[in-house]
Scaffold this active site. Structure first.
Site, mmCIF file in Angstrom:
data_model
loop_
_atom_site.group_PDB
_atom_site.id
_atom_site.type_symbol
_atom_site.label_atom_id
_atom_site.label_comp_id
_atom_site.label_asym_id
_atom_site.label_seq_id
_atom_site.Cartn_x
_atom_site.Cartn_y
_atom_site.Cartn_z
ATOM 1 N N HIS A 23 -27.216 25.462 49.765
ATOM 2 C CA HIS A 23 -28.113 26.546 50.218
ATOM 3 C C HIS A 23 -27.451 27.874 49.866
ATOM 4 O O HIS A 23 -26.490 28.287 50.518
ATOM 5 C CB HIS A 23 -28.337 26.459 51.730
ATOM 6 C CG HIS A 23 -29.248 27.528 52.274
ATOM 7 N ND1 HIS A 23 -30.240 27.258 53.179
ATOM 8 C CD2 HIS A 23 -29.320 28.857 52.049
ATOM 9 C CE1 HIS A 23 -30.874 28.372 53.492
ATOM 10 N NE2 HIS A 23 -30.326 29.367 52.824
ATOM 11 N N HIS A 37 -28.085 32.063 48.339
ATOM 12 C CA HIS A 37 -28.911 33.187 47.877
ATOM 13 C C HIS A 37 -28.154 33.925 46.779
ATOM 14 O O HIS A 37 -27.078 34.479 47.042
ATOM 15 C CB HIS A 37 -29.193 34.164 49.021
ATOM 16 C CG HIS A 37 -29.994 33.543 50.128
ATOM 17 N ND1 HIS A 37 -31.373 33.584 50.175
ATOM 18 C CD2 HIS A 37 -29.610 32.826 51.221
ATOM 19 C CE1 HIS A 37 -31.802 32.943 51.248
ATOM 20 N NE2 HIS A 37 -30.753 32.468 51.905
ATOM 21 N N LYS A 60 -38.916 25.005 49.448
ATOM 22 C CA LYS A 60 -38.411 25.666 50.647
ATOM 23 C C LYS A 60 -39.548 26.114 51.554
ATOM 24 O O LYS A 60 -40.468 26.801 51.112
ATOM 25 C CB LYS A 60 -37.589 26.885 50.227
ATOM 26 C CG LYS A 60 -37.135 27.751 51.369
ATOM 27 C CD LYS A 60 -35.941 27.160 52.097
ATOM 28 C CE LYS A 60 -35.594 27.982 53.327
ATOM 29 N NZ LYS A 60 -34.173 28.120 53.556
ATOM 30 N N HIS A 120 -36.444 26.197 56.807
ATOM 31 C CA HIS A 120 -35.886 27.206 57.709
ATOM 32 C C HIS A 120 -36.510 26.907 59.069
ATOM 33 O O HIS A 120 -37.664 27.224 59.317
ATOM 34 C CB HIS A 120 -36.216 28.633 57.244
ATOM 35 C CG HIS A 120 -35.596 29.670 58.128
ATOM 36 N ND1 HIS A 120 -34.567 30.483 57.724
ATOM 37 C CD2 HIS A 120 -35.833 30.003 59.419
ATOM 38 C CE1 HIS A 120 -34.195 31.265 58.730
ATOM 39 N NE2 HIS A 120 -34.960 30.996 59.760
ATOM 40 N N HIS A 128 -29.199 25.131 57.498
ATOM 41 C CA HIS A 128 -28.407 25.961 58.418
ATOM 42 C C HIS A 128 -28.697 25.643 59.896
ATOM 43 O O HIS A 128 -29.157 26.482 60.653
ATOM 44 C CB HIS A 128 -28.563 27.471 58.148
ATOM 45 C CG HIS A 128 -29.960 27.951 57.856
ATOM 46 N ND1 HIS A 128 -31.035 27.669 58.657
ATOM 47 C CD2 HIS A 128 -30.440 28.719 56.856
ATOM 48 C CE1 HIS A 128 -32.107 28.241 58.153
ATOM 49 N NE2 HIS A 128 -31.788 28.877 57.060
ATOM 50 N N ASP A 158 -25.497 29.290 52.842
ATOM 51 C CA ASP A 158 -26.435 30.370 53.151
ATOM 52 C C ASP A 158 -25.785 31.730 52.883
ATOM 53 O O ASP A 158 -26.105 32.712 53.552
ATOM 54 C CB ASP A 158 -26.949 30.287 54.593
ATOM 55 C CG ASP A 158 -28.239 31.084 54.792
ATOM 56 O OD1 ASP A 158 -28.810 31.562 53.796
ATOM 57 O OD2 ASP A 158 -28.668 31.225 55.955
HETATM 58 O O1 DOR Z 1 -29.252 35.275 57.355
HETATM 59 C C1 DOR Z 1 -30.106 34.963 56.546
HETATM 60 N N1 DOR Z 1 -30.255 35.629 55.376
HETATM 61 N N2 DOR Z 1 -30.940 33.989 56.848
HETATM 62 C C2 DOR Z 1 -31.989 33.682 56.093
HETATM 63 O O2 DOR Z 1 -32.716 32.810 56.452
HETATM 64 C C3 DOR Z 1 -32.288 34.482 54.879
HETATM 65 C C4 DOR Z 1 -31.111 35.134 54.355
HETATM 66 C C5 DOR Z 1 -31.447 36.216 53.356
HETATM 67 O O3 DOR Z 1 -32.198 35.949 52.412
HETATM 68 O O4 DOR Z 1 -30.931 37.318 53.488
HETATM 69 ZN ZN ZN Z 2 -30.844 31.214 53.513
#
Ligand code: DOR
Ligand code: ZN
Length: 348
Positions: free
Chosen positions: A16, A18, A102, A139, A177, A250
């Protein structure tokens, strides 16, 4: 406390992650590809990655900025909407491009406004996924304003996830998460088709990190860190070796001005020091022998992928290992997760 000072494990994966886009992507990709062989890439861009064509284009943008010499495979996901076309999902999955879909309940987190409000409208896509074995990454928080933010995961399990799994028992669901004992217990009680990812930071902080002694925005993420009892349940699950739990960092970079303001974004940036932090946690739990299962074996088994052939070695140094407090990207400065204890394990 174990006395090992060196540990060699299969190269880890991040289930997971970003990476964002543009200047931010360029600035963070190397921190992921340095240690991780593969990562499930979150689709919550602006606009989100909703079609197979979007995912193919995003994958190319990622590969274009991968540091030379790094071997890293981005595992692409699609952002489920009420208009997702089941045929597009199926074609994307069949081509090997799409690893998972997702689900963001609309309004749950960063760039989730295009997510699902009425699950009935997403049923054709979900039914197709169950049929073809394409996993759903969830999520798991309700967004109902009446529900307290610390209860949103538990309420989601009861009111959304459990009914969905009862309706589509063949659907393979990753509860991403996980932040509560309720989530851990729910996964442990399931007989099939459910697994959970756990972040590095939720193994280290509880909600005090965000609120004691002043508001600390760099510890704010979603789902928000909970009470200590929940952190302990996460640590027990992660270090148990149970194949249903694996790492999903995450790691979610936001530039400092968007974190340090009156309404700061959720997200903690951990790509760069995750392996050091995890070795510390697993050593504290006397479970260094379970680190490989959590970071490198359980995830591939769940997603039906081979484990990585390569290995990495972690060494424990007498002196503390330091990481930058912040990284600079073309999009701006990003603060790195501070575990609030000295780190001694380092990937060599
Ligand atoms: O803390 C987080 N940041 N949780 C999420 O679900 C999304 C992520 C984000 O894209 O910044
Ligand atoms: Zn995330």
């Amino acid at each position: 406390m174990s006395t090992a000072t060196e540990l060699t494990i299969r190269r880890p994966d991040d289930w997971h992650l970003h990476l964002r886009d543009g200047g931010m992507l360029k600035g963070v990709i190397g921190d992921a590809s340095r240690h991780f062989a593969r990562a499930i890439i979150m689709p919550n861009l602006v606009p989100p990655v909703v079609t197979t064509a979007d995912a193919a284009a995003y994958r190319e943008r990622i590969m274009a900025v991968l540091p030379k010499g790094d071997r890293f495979e981005p595992l692409m996901t699609l952002y489920l909407t009420e208009g997702t076309d089941p045929d597009d999902l199926e074609a994307g999955h069949a081509s090997g491009l799409i690893t998972a879909v997702k689900l963001y309940p609309a309004g749950a987190t960063t760039n989730s406004h295009g997510g699902v409000r009425n699950f009935e409208n997403a049923m054709p896509a979900l039914e197709r996924m169950a049929k073809i074995g394409l996993p759903l990454c969830v999520h798991g928080e309700v967004t109902t304003p009446e529900v307290d933010i610390f209860d949103r995961e538990a309420v989601f399990i009861e009111t959304v996830l459990d009914p969905l799994r009862a309706r589509l028992p063949e659907l393979k669901v990753t509860m991403e998460h996980v932040t509560t004992k309720d989530g851990i217990d729910y996964i442990k009680s399931s007989k099939a088709n459910l697994a959970g990812s756990i972040t590095t930071h939720h193994l280290i902080i509880n909600r005090n990190a965000i609120l004691v002694g002043g508001i600390r925005p760099h510890y704010y993420c979603l789902p928000v860190a909970k009470r200590e009892v929940h952190r302990l349940a996460l640590r027990a699950a992660a270090t148990s070796g149970d194949a249903r739990f694996f790492l999903g960092t995450d790691s979610a970079p936001h530039v400092d001005p968007l974190k340090e303001c009156a309404c700061g974004c959720a997200g903690i940036y951990t790509s760069i020091n995750t392996m050091s932090c995890l070795a510390h946690v697993f050593e504290q739990e006397n479970a260094l022998d379970k680190l490989e299962a959590f970071t490198s074996l359980n995830g591939p088994a769940w997603y039906g992928l081979p484990v990585n052939d390569e290995t990495i070695t972690l060494r424990k140094r007498a002196e503390a290992v330091t990481y930058p407090e912040k990284i600079e990207t073309e999009a701006g400065t990003v603060t790195v997760f501070d575990p609030m204890f000295p780190l001694h394990w380092q990937v060599v």
